[in-house]
Design an enzyme around this catalytic site. Structure first.
Site, PDB file in Angstrom:
ATOM      1  N   CYS A   1      -5.841  -3.769   2.352  1.00 11.31           N
ATOM      2  CA  CYS A   1      -6.042  -3.748   3.564  1.00 11.31           C
ATOM      3  C   CYS A   1      -7.031  -4.174   4.366  1.00 11.31           C
ATOM      4  O   CYS A   1      -6.800  -4.735   4.642  1.00 11.31           O
ATOM      5  CB  CYS A   1      -4.624  -2.977   3.584  1.00 11.31           C
ATOM      6  SG  CYS A   1      -3.808  -2.843   5.377  1.00 11.31           S
TER       7      CYS A   1
ATOM      8  N   SER B   1      21.563  -0.573  34.102  1.00 11.19           N
ATOM      9  CA  SER B   1      21.608  -1.199  35.178  1.00 11.19           C
ATOM     10  C   SER B   1      21.847  -2.295  35.906  1.00 11.19           C
ATOM     11  O   SER B   1      21.665  -2.319  37.048  1.00 11.19           O
ATOM     12  CB  SER B   1      20.344  -0.698  35.848  1.00 11.19           C
ATOM     13  OG  SER B   1      19.242  -1.382  34.927  1.00 11.19           O
TER      14      SER B   1
ATOM     15  N   GLU C   1       0.630  -1.478  -0.270  1.00 12.13           N
ATOM     16  CA  GLU C   1      -0.428  -0.037  -0.164  1.00 12.13           C
ATOM     17  C   GLU C   1       0.511   1.363   0.184  1.00 12.13           C
ATOM     18  O   GLU C   1       1.901   0.913   0.799  1.00 12.13           O
ATOM     19  CB  GLU C   1      -0.852  -0.284   0.952  1.00 12.13           C
ATOM     20  CG  GLU C   1      -1.811   0.939   0.809  1.00 12.13           C
ATOM     21  CD  GLU C   1      -3.016   0.767   2.623  1.00 12.13           C
ATOM     22  OE1 GLU C   1      -3.532   2.009   2.721  1.00 12.13           O
ATOM     23  OE2 GLU C   1      -2.965  -0.071   3.393  1.00 12.13           O
TER      24      GLU C   1
ATOM     25  N   LYS D   1      -9.464   2.979  -2.723  1.00  6.90           N
ATOM     26  CA  LYS D   1      -9.642   2.139  -1.134  1.00  6.90           C
ATOM     27  C   LYS D   1     -11.183   2.862  -0.759  1.00  6.90           C
ATOM     28  O   LYS D   1     -10.611   3.925  -0.715  1.00  6.90           O
ATOM     29  CB  LYS D   1      -8.696   2.579  -0.724  1.00  6.90           C
ATOM     30  CG  LYS D   1      -8.899   1.343   0.660  1.00  6.90           C
ATOM     31  CD  LYS D   1      -7.101   1.818   2.270  1.00  6.90           C
ATOM     32  CE  LYS D   1      -7.326   1.239   3.079  1.00  6.90           C
ATOM     33  NZ  LYS D   1      -5.822   1.579   4.087  1.00  6.90           N
TER      34      LYS D   1
END
Length: 706
Positions: A175, A357, A45, A114
């Site tokens: 999509c 750490s 896309e 789309k």
């Protein structure tokens, strides 16, 4: 015979607004598809401009440059004799659409806009685009002059139509349309479309691949047909990692699986499938055929081209495969590592700086960089020339070839243990040993002089000397002294990130990595502008539970035994004085809740859309065997009070890899106020009334017992 078709889909590592690079990757994918015998190629896309352009979609430049790239594609000899399906924004009648442009031999066949736009979570497509709402209708699109001269076309069809070639019918599903309740593939399939092409811009979320694969499998199982899915892959400029998974399916079975995570910029999948298998599969589904006889017809664009060849009798067909999934821990080991690589090479920095750490979170972050180094070495070993060129640019050595991930990690990662008078020997040893095992360049230093200097300024100006709680100080003094240490570490981190390579005679600067997990961010269990403030944070969208599973995987798979002692140690900030040389402060005690509880709160708050009262009602049932209604109420109130008081910290969260459905990222994913009434008077009163009713009911039940 003329019934076997070879089709191609791909996953491309496109980059927002990188029109030159995007063009080259598109051309390379088409070239590979043709070499593999494909006569139809599907791309991701919005691949021409890159999916993540966001507000750049408003700019006319984005539209102009997309048209220029399309013209270059039309003109290229690489695109001849193959149907090319590319994605780009198109303006039609002054409206911007997210489109597929399908062309063949310098002729545009169809521009398909789309119809269902993604507009939830990280997606904001309705902000920039308008959905095409005229189902099964097309209009004339007048081509810009630069395209008219190339194609010798004045207008082309624009809208909801399908392509009818000499041997089959192809339909587009973009999509989000696959995820909608009424996906176009249903009616297209009923109307005789045999090949469905889904161009996606779908980003990674832990455990999401199953859903995507299930949707495609079910689509072709119910209706028959060949389904291609293309997707973007990689970091195209922000918090998201697009996770590939290009695929080809037919009749409910999978025939090609692309990688979910890799450093390959271009990945092309092909499959050779028999159209007669689609037709015979559909023939025996009588309910489908009854529906098909009544379906409304799609406009068809006739294409004088065949995907099959006449002499294909001996052409071997692709075989079905089983989809291979990664475990969540494997997803973490690969996805954020690939995201880090894209960020490093595209930001043109020389490596990373990490405050190590000795705890799980910073250890997990270090392991992600080590995983990245492993993937780089593996890619170079496989012959990936792009990765080799990138790593040589990063280390500024044209003849360098990485072979050992430990050696590469020493070049790319600088770790630093910043001790204070409140640090324990155990955490220092754990940090140093992990750094040795992964190969990072490790520094040990003390921040005490800087902390004393800052507190000394306050003492000089005010005449007051704040003290820790264990030394008689108030909670305000105690918290302020902890915060000074945390913020000094951030200042030191950036100083060393900028100058540590300079001090070693090397070029460039380092990206500062943050290491706050999603649960701590959600609760605000961090100091604003401390070491959680960094350039990027690869674990900021990952829960503590998942991080521990990932660290366990690293200990076994990467052979890093130092991680076991880190996993066994209690999580601690080490900002308060030690008790007899040992840690007196743990994270879960500070927070007043466990990390597993935090994950539950986070999912209910975001994914289940639960406010305080709804969360209380849900947890009454979930925790009925372990907590009384009063205990559940107290826990929910404690969470929402702390969450709302600290929500302002979300506005300054370091950009983090998005991996979790309950991320509190304030930038785009989780939009909330950051000034709350932290007493929640109305909501908490509703909870209290419900608790009182439940407690009264329990007392009445007890009174009725002899």
């Amino acid at each position: 015979m003329g019934r076997k078709v070879t089709v191609a889909t791909c996953a491309l590592n496109q980059w927002a607004l990188d029109f030159e690079g995007n063009l080259q990757r598109i051309l390379k994918s088409i070239e590979i598809a043709k070499l593999k015998g494909a006569r139809y190629r599907l791309g991701p896309e919005l691949e021409i401009c890159g999916y993540g352009c966001w507000d750049h979609y408003y700019e006319s430049d984005t539209l102009l440059h997309s048209l220029q790239v399309l013209a270059a594609l039309l003109e290229s000899p690489v695109t001849q004799d193959i149907i090319c399906d590319v994605g780009m924004p198109v303006m039609h009648r002054n409206i911007r659409y997210n489109c597929r442009v399908i062309f063949l031999n310098r002729k545009i066949l169809l521009i398909r806009p789309k119809m269902a736009l993604a507009n939830e979570g990280n997606y904001r497509e309705l902000r920039w685009f308008t959905p095409w709402s005229r189902s099964r209708q097309t209009e004339e699109y007048f081509l810009p002059r630069m395209l008219q001269d190339l194609t010798e076309q004045e207008t082309v069809p624009f809208g909801d139509a399908v392509l009818s070639t000499r041997d089959t019918c192809i339909g587009s599903e973009i999509c989000e349309e696959l995820w909608t309740p009424r996906s176009p593939h249903v009616d297209m399939g009923l109307d005789g479309v045999e090949i469905f092409a889904n161009a996606s811009g779908s980003h990674h979320v832990l455990r999401k691949a199953h859903t995507r694969v299930d949707l495609v499998t079910m689509a072709t199982a119910k209706n028959g047909g060949i389904y291609l899915l293309a997707n973007q892959k990689g970091c195209d400029g922000d918090r998201l990692y697009y996770d590939g998974c290009a695929l080809i399916a037919m009749n409910g079975s999978m025939f090609a699986q692309g990688s979910q995570f890799s450093l390959d910029d271009v990945e092309v999948l092909t499959a050779t499938l028999d159209l007669e298998d689609v037709r015979s599969y559909r023939a025996e589904i009588s309910s489908r055929n009854l529906e098909a006889s009544r379906v409304s017809r799609y406009p068809r664009v006739k294409v004088d081209f065949a995907l099959s060849s006449r002499e294909d009798l001996l052409e071997p067909l692709s075989e079905p495969i089983e989809w291979k999934y990664h475990s969540p821990a494997e997803e973490i080991s690969l996805g954020p590592a690939c995201w880090l690589w894209d960020f490093l090479r595209r930001s043109q920095q020389a490596g990373f700086f990490l405050s190590l750490s000795g705890g799980v979170d910073s250890a997990a972050t270090a392991c992600l960089v080590f995983s990245m180094c492993r993937q780089v070495c593996e890619a170079v070993k496989r012959g990936n020339q792009e990765v080799l060129a990138d790593v040589r640019t990063i280390v500024t050595q044209t003849g360098y070839t990485p072979r050992d991930p430990h050696e590469l990690c020493g070049r790319l990662l600088t770790t630093c243990y910043m001790a204070s008078e409140n640090s324990s020997r155990e955490t220092c040893d754990r940090a140093r040993e992990l750094a040795r095992q992964i190969g990072s360049h490790h520094i040990g230093l003390s921040i005490d002089p800087a902390v004393k200097a800052v507190v000394g300024i306050f003492r000089l100006v005010t005449g007051s000397s704040p003290a820790f709680a264990v030394h008689g100080g108030s909670s305000r003094e105690n918290l302020a002294l902890q915060n000074v240490q945390a913020r000094v570490r951030m200042v030191v981190a950036y100083l060393f990130a900028q100058l540590s390579l300079w001090s070693r005679g090397a070029r460039g600067g380092l990206l500062v990595l943050g290491s706050a997990n999603v649960d701590e961010s959600l609760l605000g269990y961090l100091t604003k502008y401390d070491c959680s403030s960094a350039d990027i944070n690869p674990i900021g969208g990952i829960s503590k539970t998942d991080l521990r599973a990932f660290v366990q995987l690293c200990e076994e798979r990467f052979q890093l035994p130092a991680l076991q002692s880190i996993l066994d140690a209690p999580a601690t900030a080490e900002l308060e004085p030690l008790a007899d040389g040992r840690v007196s402060q743990t994270d879960e005690q500070d927070m007043g809740m466990t990390y597993s509880e935090l994950s539950v709160y986070g999912r209910l708050r975001k994914a289940a859309k639960a406010g305080p009262y709804s969360m209380f009602c849900k947890l009454l049932v979930t925790w009925r065997d372990t907590c009384s209604p009063r205990q559940v109420a107290d826990k929910v109130k404690r969470f929402f009070s702390k969450y709302s008081a600290n929500r302002h910290k979300m506005t300054t969260l370091t950009p983090a890899y998005h991996a979790e459905s309950y991320s509190p990222d304030d930038n785009r994913f989780d939009l909330r106020p950051f000034l709350y009434n932290t007493r929640w008077p109305w909501q908490f009163r509703c909870i209290e009334n419900q608790v009182l009713q439940l407690e009264q009911g329990q007392r009445q039940d007890l009174d009725g017992v002899d």
